[in-house]
Design a protein around this motif. Structure first.
Motif, PDB file in Angstrom:
ATOM      1  N   VAL A   2       3.584  -7.092  -3.929  1.00 50.00           N
ATOM      2  CA  VAL A   2       4.180  -6.220  -2.727  1.00 50.00           C
ATOM      3  C   VAL A   2       5.555  -6.305  -2.979  1.00 50.00           C
ATOM      4  N   THR A  11       8.084  -3.690   3.214  1.00 52.60           N
ATOM      5  CA  THR A  11       7.330  -4.064   1.990  1.00 52.60           C
ATOM      6  C   THR A  11       6.419  -2.860   1.638  1.00 52.60           C
ATOM      7  N   PRO A  13       3.128  -1.509  -0.463  1.00 54.24           N
ATOM      8  CA  PRO A  13       1.849  -2.130  -0.859  1.00 54.24           C
ATOM      9  C   PRO A  13       1.690  -1.689  -2.397  1.00 54.24           C
ATOM     10  N   LEU A  17      -3.474  -0.135  -5.992  1.00 55.93           N
ATOM     11  CA  LEU A  17      -4.202  -0.384  -4.748  1.00 55.93           C
ATOM     12  C   LEU A  17      -4.383   0.513  -3.713  1.00 55.93           C
ATOM     13  N   VAL A  36      -3.640  -0.115   3.874  1.00 57.87           N
ATOM     14  CA  VAL A  36      -3.317  -1.301   3.051  1.00 57.87           C
ATOM     15  C   VAL A  36      -2.349  -2.207   3.382  1.00 57.87           C
ATOM     16  N   SER A  37      -1.164  -1.421   4.066  1.00 55.00           N
ATOM     17  CA  SER A  37      -0.278  -2.318   4.451  1.00 55.00           C
ATOM     18  C   SER A  37      -0.798  -3.343   5.839  1.00 55.00           C
ATOM     19  N   VAL A  39      -3.661  -4.318   6.321  1.00 53.34           N
ATOM     20  CA  VAL A  39      -4.361  -5.380   5.875  1.00 53.34           C
ATOM     21  C   VAL A  39      -3.500  -6.447   5.156  1.00 53.34           C
ATOM     22  N   LEU A  40      -2.696  -6.091   4.457  1.00 57.32           N
ATOM     23  CA  LEU A  40      -1.992  -7.367   3.689  1.00 57.32           C
ATOM     24  C   LEU A  40      -1.083  -7.977   4.819  1.00 57.32           C
ATOM     25  N   PHE A  43      -3.455 -10.384   6.664  1.00 54.23           N
ATOM     26  CA  PHE A  43      -3.929 -11.520   5.749  1.00 54.23           C
ATOM     27  C   PHE A  43      -2.449 -12.155   5.478  1.00 54.23           C
ATOM     28  N   GLY A  44      -1.437 -11.630   5.623  1.00 55.41           N
ATOM     29  CA  GLY A  44      -0.130 -12.272   5.382  1.00 55.41           C
ATOM     30  C   GLY A  44       0.368 -13.233   6.427  1.00 55.41           C
TER      31      GLY A  44
END
Length: 97
Positions: A2, A11, A13, A17, A36-37, A39-40, A43-44
């Motif tokens: 990222v 950030t 993505p 992806l 995507v942002s 989800v990241l 999980f971040g």
């Protein structure tokens, strides 16, 4: 990986992806980038952030602590990027420490 947008603290993505999500879902690129942002970011979360968030969510649902600690420990173990196994005492120290 990222990438950080210079000067924004935001950030971006990975473009490949986003293209993959667009290609597999048919979502527009802007929506795919947001998904995507999100989800990241989810999980971040650090282990501490996850434990505190889940404890708060479960307490709001009136789940007793005796049921929360094993549940949060199991959820940590099931995450795609596994956290180290934590005892109930360690989990309590994260929340109340």
């Amino acid at each position: 990986m990222v990438d950080t947008v210079p000067g924004s603290g935001v950030t971006e993505p990975p473009a490949d992806l986003i293209r993959y999500v667009v290609g597999t879902t048919g979502l527009p690129p802007g929506v795919a980038a947001r998904v995507v942002s999100d989800v990241l970011a989810y999980f971040g979360e650090t282990v501490e952030e996850f434990v505190r968030r889940r404890h708060s969510e479960l307490r709001r649902k009136r789940v007793p602590n005796a049921d929360i600690w094993p549940r949060v420990g199991a959820e940590l173990a099931a995450r795609p990027i596994r956290a180290p196994a934590l005892s109930e005492r360690q989990l309590r120290r994260i929340v109340y420490g």
